[in-house]
Design a protein around this motif. Structure first.
Motif, PDB file in Angstrom:
ATOM      1  N   VAL A  12     -10.819 -11.743   4.249  1.00  0.00           N
ATOM      2  CA  VAL A  12     -11.663 -11.065   5.232  1.00  0.00           C
ATOM      3  C   VAL A  12     -13.108 -11.444   4.946  1.00  0.00           C
ATOM      4  O   VAL A  12     -13.614 -11.209   3.845  1.00  0.00           O
TER       5      VAL A  12
ATOM      6  N   GLU B 133      -4.546 -10.035   2.908  1.00  0.00           N
ATOM      7  CA  GLU B 133      -4.676 -10.264   1.468  1.00  0.00           C
ATOM      8  C   GLU B 133      -5.124 -11.704   1.226  1.00  0.00           C
ATOM      9  O   GLU B 133      -4.474 -12.639   1.669  1.00  0.00           O
ATOM     10  N   ARG B 134      -6.214 -11.825   0.487  1.00  0.00           N
ATOM     11  CA  ARG B 134      -6.811 -13.129   0.173  1.00  0.00           C
ATOM     12  C   ARG B 134      -5.842 -14.026  -0.600  1.00  0.00           C
ATOM     13  O   ARG B 134      -5.728 -15.213  -0.351  1.00  0.00           O
TER      14      ARG B 134
ATOM     15  N   HIS C 147     -11.111   2.203 -10.769  1.00  0.00           N
ATOM     16  CA  HIS C 147     -11.322   1.857 -12.181  1.00  0.00           C
ATOM     17  C   HIS C 147     -10.018   1.913 -13.000  1.00  0.00           C
ATOM     18  O   HIS C 147      -9.067   1.234 -12.670  1.00  0.00           O
ATOM     19  N   ARG C 148      -9.966   2.752 -14.051  1.00  0.00           N
ATOM     20  CA  ARG C 148      -8.814   2.761 -14.967  1.00  0.00           C
ATOM     21  C   ARG C 148      -7.629   3.552 -14.430  1.00  0.00           C
ATOM     22  O   ARG C 148      -6.606   3.647 -15.107  1.00  0.00           O
TER      23      ARG C 148
ATOM     24  N   ILE D 219      -3.347   0.163  -3.699  1.00  0.00           N
ATOM     25  CA  ILE D 219      -4.070   1.144  -2.889  1.00  0.00           C
ATOM     26  C   ILE D 219      -3.923   0.806  -1.398  1.00  0.00           C
ATOM     27  O   ILE D 219      -3.568   1.669  -0.590  1.00  0.00           O
TER      28      ILE D 219
ATOM     29  N   GLY E 131      -6.227   3.637 -11.001  1.00  0.00           N
ATOM     30  CA  GLY E 131      -5.773   3.350  -9.633  1.00  0.00           C
ATOM     31  C   GLY E 131      -4.279   3.516  -9.440  1.00  0.00           C
ATOM     32  O   GLY E 131      -3.831   3.859  -8.343  1.00  0.00           O
ATOM     33  N   ILE E 132      -3.501   3.294 -10.489  1.00  0.00           N
ATOM     34  CA  ILE E 132      -2.058   3.494 -10.348  1.00  0.00           C
ATOM     35  C   ILE E 132      -1.812   5.004 -10.264  1.00  0.00           C
ATOM     36  O   ILE E 132      -1.125   5.486  -9.353  1.00  0.00           O
ATOM     37  N   LEU E 133      -2.401   5.732 -11.189  1.00  0.00           N
ATOM     38  CA  LEU E 133      -2.277   7.194 -11.175  1.00  0.00           C
ATOM     39  C   LEU E 133      -2.703   7.771  -9.825  1.00  0.00           C
ATOM     40  O   LEU E 133      -2.025   8.622  -9.259  1.00  0.00           O
TER      41      LEU E 133
ATOM     42  N   ALA F  93      -5.191  -6.413  -9.874  1.00  0.00           N
ATOM     43  CA  ALA F  93      -5.098  -5.305 -10.845  1.00  0.00           C
ATOM     44  C   ALA F  93      -3.800  -4.521 -10.721  1.00  0.00           C
ATOM     45  O   ALA F  93      -3.253  -4.048 -11.727  1.00  0.00           O
ATOM     46  N   SER F  94      -3.286  -4.392  -9.514  1.00  0.00           N
ATOM     47  CA  SER F  94      -2.143  -3.497  -9.314  1.00  0.00           C
ATOM     48  C   SER F  94      -0.876  -3.970 -10.011  1.00  0.00           C
ATOM     49  O   SER F  94       0.015  -3.165 -10.265  1.00  0.00           O
TER      50      SER F  94
ATOM     51  N   ALA G 228      -1.179  -1.204 -16.987  1.00  0.00           N
ATOM     52  CA  ALA G 228      -0.173  -0.721 -17.934  1.00  0.00           C
ATOM     53  C   ALA G 228       0.719   0.337 -17.296  1.00  0.00           C
ATOM     54  O   ALA G 228       1.831   0.576 -17.763  1.00  0.00           O
ATOM     55  N   GLY G 229       0.222   0.992 -16.264  1.00  0.00           N
ATOM     56  CA  GLY G 229       1.059   1.961 -15.538  1.00  0.00           C
ATOM     57  C   GLY G 229       1.118   3.336 -16.175  1.00  0.00           C
ATOM     58  O   GLY G 229       2.034   4.114 -15.891  1.00  0.00           O
ATOM     59  N   ILE G 230       0.141   3.671 -16.998  1.00  0.00           N
ATOM     60  CA  ILE G 230       0.126   5.009 -17.607  1.00  0.00           C
ATOM     61  C   ILE G 230      -0.305   6.016 -16.543  1.00  0.00           C
ATOM     62  O   ILE G 230      -1.314   5.790 -15.850  1.00  0.00           O
TER      63      ILE G 230
HETATM   64  C1  LIG Z   1      -5.555  -4.259 -17.830  1.00  0.00           C
HETATM   65  C2  LIG Z   1      -5.510  -3.107 -16.868  1.00  0.00           C
HETATM   66  C3  LIG Z   1      -4.787  -1.978 -17.209  1.00  0.00           C
HETATM   67  C4  LIG Z   1      -4.738  -0.890 -16.333  1.00  0.00           C
HETATM   68  N1  LIG Z   1      -3.954   0.184 -16.652  1.00  0.00           N
HETATM   69  C5  LIG Z   1      -3.875   1.241 -15.795  1.00  0.00           C
HETATM   70  C6  LIG Z   1      -3.038   2.334 -16.089  1.00  0.00           C
HETATM   71  O1  LIG Z   1      -2.373   2.358 -17.123  1.00  0.00           O
HETATM   72  N2  LIG Z   1      -2.993   3.384 -15.213  1.00  0.00           N
HETATM   73  C7  LIG Z   1      -3.716   3.399 -14.040  1.00  0.00           C
HETATM   74  O2  LIG Z   1      -3.650   4.373 -13.301  1.00  0.00           O
HETATM   75  N3  LIG Z   1      -4.507   2.334 -13.726  1.00  0.00           N
HETATM   76  C8  LIG Z   1      -4.605   1.264 -14.567  1.00  0.00           C
HETATM   77  N4  LIG Z   1      -5.413   0.200 -14.262  1.00  0.00           N
HETATM   78  C9  LIG Z   1      -6.267   0.269 -13.067  1.00  0.00           C
HETATM   79  C10 LIG Z   1      -5.497  -0.113 -11.797  1.00  0.00           C
HETATM   80  O3  LIG Z   1      -4.798  -1.304 -12.037  1.00  0.00           O
HETATM   81  C11 LIG Z   1      -6.474  -0.301 -10.644  1.00  0.00           C
HETATM   82  O4  LIG Z   1      -7.343   0.811 -10.527  1.00  0.00           O
HETATM   83  C12 LIG Z   1      -5.704  -0.439  -9.324  1.00  0.00           C
HETATM   84  O5  LIG Z   1      -4.686  -1.388  -9.444  1.00  0.00           O
HETATM   85  C13 LIG Z   1      -6.642  -0.827  -8.206  1.00  0.00           C
HETATM   86  O6  LIG Z   1      -5.843  -1.121  -7.088  1.00  0.00           O
HETATM   87  P1  LIG Z   1      -6.468  -1.834  -5.821  1.00  0.00           P
HETATM   88  O7  LIG Z   1      -5.396  -1.973  -4.824  1.00  0.00           O
HETATM   89  O8  LIG Z   1      -7.717  -1.118  -5.445  1.00  0.00           O
HETATM   90  O9  LIG Z   1      -6.976  -3.247  -6.401  1.00  0.00           O
HETATM   91  P2  LIG Z   1      -6.209  -4.638  -6.572  1.00  0.00           P
HETATM   92  O10 LIG Z   1      -4.829  -4.451  -7.057  1.00  0.00           O
HETATM   93  O11 LIG Z   1      -7.111  -5.519  -7.358  1.00  0.00           O
HETATM   94  O12 LIG Z   1      -6.085  -5.148  -5.085  1.00  0.00           O
HETATM   95  C14 LIG Z   1      -7.205  -5.548  -4.309  1.00  0.00           C
HETATM   96  C15 LIG Z   1      -6.758  -6.727  -3.486  1.00  0.00           C
HETATM   97  O13 LIG Z   1      -7.759  -7.058  -2.541  1.00  0.00           O
HETATM   98  C16 LIG Z   1      -7.738  -8.455  -2.369  1.00  0.00           C
HETATM   99  N5  LIG Z   1      -9.010  -8.869  -1.762  1.00  0.00           N
HETATM  100  C17 LIG Z   1     -10.237  -8.854  -2.341  1.00  0.00           C
HETATM  101  N6  LIG Z   1     -11.172  -9.276  -1.476  1.00  0.00           N
HETATM  102  C18 LIG Z   1     -10.522  -9.558  -0.312  1.00  0.00           C
HETATM  103  C19 LIG Z   1     -10.949 -10.038   0.958  1.00  0.00           C
HETATM  104  N7  LIG Z   1     -12.261 -10.293   1.216  1.00  0.00           N
HETATM  105  N8  LIG Z   1     -10.015 -10.265   1.914  1.00  0.00           N
HETATM  106  C20 LIG Z   1      -8.700  -9.999   1.664  1.00  0.00           C
HETATM  107  N9  LIG Z   1      -8.246  -9.543   0.477  1.00  0.00           N
HETATM  108  C21 LIG Z   1      -9.156  -9.313  -0.507  1.00  0.00           C
HETATM  109  C22 LIG Z   1      -7.525  -8.993  -3.762  1.00  0.00           C
HETATM  110  O14 LIG Z   1      -7.024 -10.310  -3.764  1.00  0.00           O
HETATM  111  C23 LIG Z   1      -6.542  -7.976  -4.341  1.00  0.00           C
HETATM  112  O15 LIG Z   1      -5.192  -8.389  -4.229  1.00  0.00           O
HETATM  113  C24 LIG Z   1      -5.452  -0.922 -15.092  1.00  0.00           C
HETATM  114  C25 LIG Z   1      -6.160  -2.070 -14.753  1.00  0.00           C
HETATM  115  C26 LIG Z   1      -6.194  -3.155 -15.625  1.00  0.00           C
HETATM  116  C27 LIG Z   1      -6.942  -4.392 -15.227  1.00  0.00           C
END
Ligand SMILES: Cc1cc2nc3c(=O)[nH]c(=O)nc-3n(C[C@H](O)[C@H](O)[C@H](O)COP(=O)(O)OP(=O)(O)OC[C@H]3O[C@@H](n4cnc5c(N)ncnc54)[C@H](O)[C@@H]3O)c2cc1C
Length: 369
Positions: free
Chosen positions: A178, A33-34, A336-337, A14, A339-341, A41-42, A46-48
């Protein structure tokens, strides 16, 4: 002059895709990035691209899910052109299978609203299901087929996005936590001016909060305690010489995602256990029972890897994307579920908010809802 127009908190998909969209608009962007970008999560997903197969309610989020799924056509082509990386985008389709006639009727009724809106939803009888996916267990009464849903390979997607962003001038700083978002001004006139890190304040014209499951823990985030919390998901990756399925298959309590190279991702659990990152015996047992129940030949597959990570679960089930209620602070979290979509539509809204100064407050993921 400030060194950065925008600082992004969190280097997941994201944050990184939003950073790319902002850099493409000519802004100087820093992603903090921490751990390492893409560590959470990213890369675990599963990437559906379940725009239809996981949209069970006729609400405005459905429109966003479809919009974002369709954005993958152009996004995957753009990333391939700019980085040479195939992100594994395939409109492979998804099937939700049913164990009985009654269950099939219930699934079909759940998704009936999509058909009335002109989307592709087909009811399959047992024979049609067998013809579509011959290696599924023969006990199913049928299924509901969503031909337009698809998949991507999240690690490849993340690598491509990060490379494209870096080449466009985005700076990534790993190992940088951060500590807070610095907010100044009076109660009615608050403005984000940057973020505090270990070695002081990094000033920026705008802050984007994209810290995934950790978002509510960042002081200054304007998110109520507990409004975004971690929902652990475990995945077991199996491998066969040839893919046993062509499509994503959803059964009761899980899904199976066939990659074209023979890997099969089986998932997932949904657990509220805080930030405990274990893969558990119970989780793996449940996932393997579900997967081999759907596709018996998976019993012969090699167990390749297993992992878990944290979905950013928001308390009302919808993401938080948009104006945080403090000037120059944009939220992009709580997906939530999905985020990739939803990443392409999210990055576009972040760009609109910061570059064009506009956002539609009536969108279902507006933080003010
Ligand atoms: C098992 C599993 C299966 C999934 N399957 C699907 C799917 O099939 N299709 C789909 O659409 N979604 C799926 N998802 C959901 C999707 O992965 C997440 O919604 C999405 O990746 C969220 O992205 P993000 O960038 O918000 O979070 P993240 O990828 O978690 O990134 C957040 C980042 O912020 C960093 N961070 C946190 N706090 C701080 C701070 N204070 N300072 C600096 N950096 C910080 C973390 O280290 C992390 O790298 C799945 C998730 C899981 C766990």
């Amino acid at each position: 002059m400030r060194a950065y127009d925008v600082v992004v908190v969190g280097g997941g998909l994201i944050g990184s895709l939003s950073a790319l969209a902002l850099a493409d608009a000519g802004l100087r962007v820093l992603v903090l990035e921490r751990a390492v970008p893409g560590a959470e999560a990213s890369s675990a997903a599963a990437g559906i691209l379940a725009g239809q197969s996981e949209s069970k309610v006729d609400n405005a989020m459905f429109g966003l899910a479809i919009e974002s799924r369709e954005r993958y056509v152009a996004l995957s082509a753009m990333l391939r052109e700019r980085t040479g990386i195939d992100v594994g985008f395939r409109r492979c389709g998804a099937v939700d299978v049913a164990e009985s006639e009654a269950a099939l009727a219930a699934i079909e009724a759940t998704f009936a609203f999509q058909r009335t809106k002109g989307h592709n939803v087909a009811r399959l009888g047992p024979q049609e299901l067998r013809e579509l996916e011959p290696r599924l267990a023969h006990s199913f009464a049928g299924g509901v087929y969503f031909a337009d849903d698809g998949q991507v390979d999240p690690p490849s997607l993340f690598t491509a996005v990060a490379q494209a962003a870096e080449r466009t001038g985005v700076s990534f700083r790993s190992g940088c936590t951060v500590r807070s978002i610095r907010i100044q001004g009076s109660a009615e006139d608050r403005v984000a001016v940057g973020v505090e890190v270990e070695d002081g304040l990094i000033e920026a014209g705008h802050v984007v909060l994209a810290a995934g499951a950790w978002s509510a823990l960042v002081p200054g985030a304007q998110i109520a305690a507990g409004a975004v919390k971690p929902a652990r998901g475990q995945i077991v990756e199996l491998a066969l010489r040839t893919p046993p399925l062509d499509r994503v298959v959803f059964g009761r309590g899980g899904y199976v995602v066939p990659r074209s190279d023979g890997r099969v991702l089986c998932g997932s659990t949904l657990e509220f256990v805080g930030f405990e990152k274990e893969v558990t015996a119970a989780g793996v047992a449940k996932i393997l029972a579900m997967a081999t129940g759907l596709v018996p030949s998976l019993g012969e597959a090699k167990v390749q890897r297993m992992w878990s990570s944290f979905r950013p679960f928001s308390s009302d089930g919808s993401a938080l994307v948009g104006d945080a209620g403090v000037a120059r602070l944009t939220l992009a979290t709580g997906h939530h579920r999905s985020g990739i979509l939803l990443a392409p539509a999210t990055a576009e809204r972040v760009r609109q908010h910061i570059v064009e100064g506009r956002l539609d407050p009536s969108e279902p993921w507006a933080p003010s809802r």
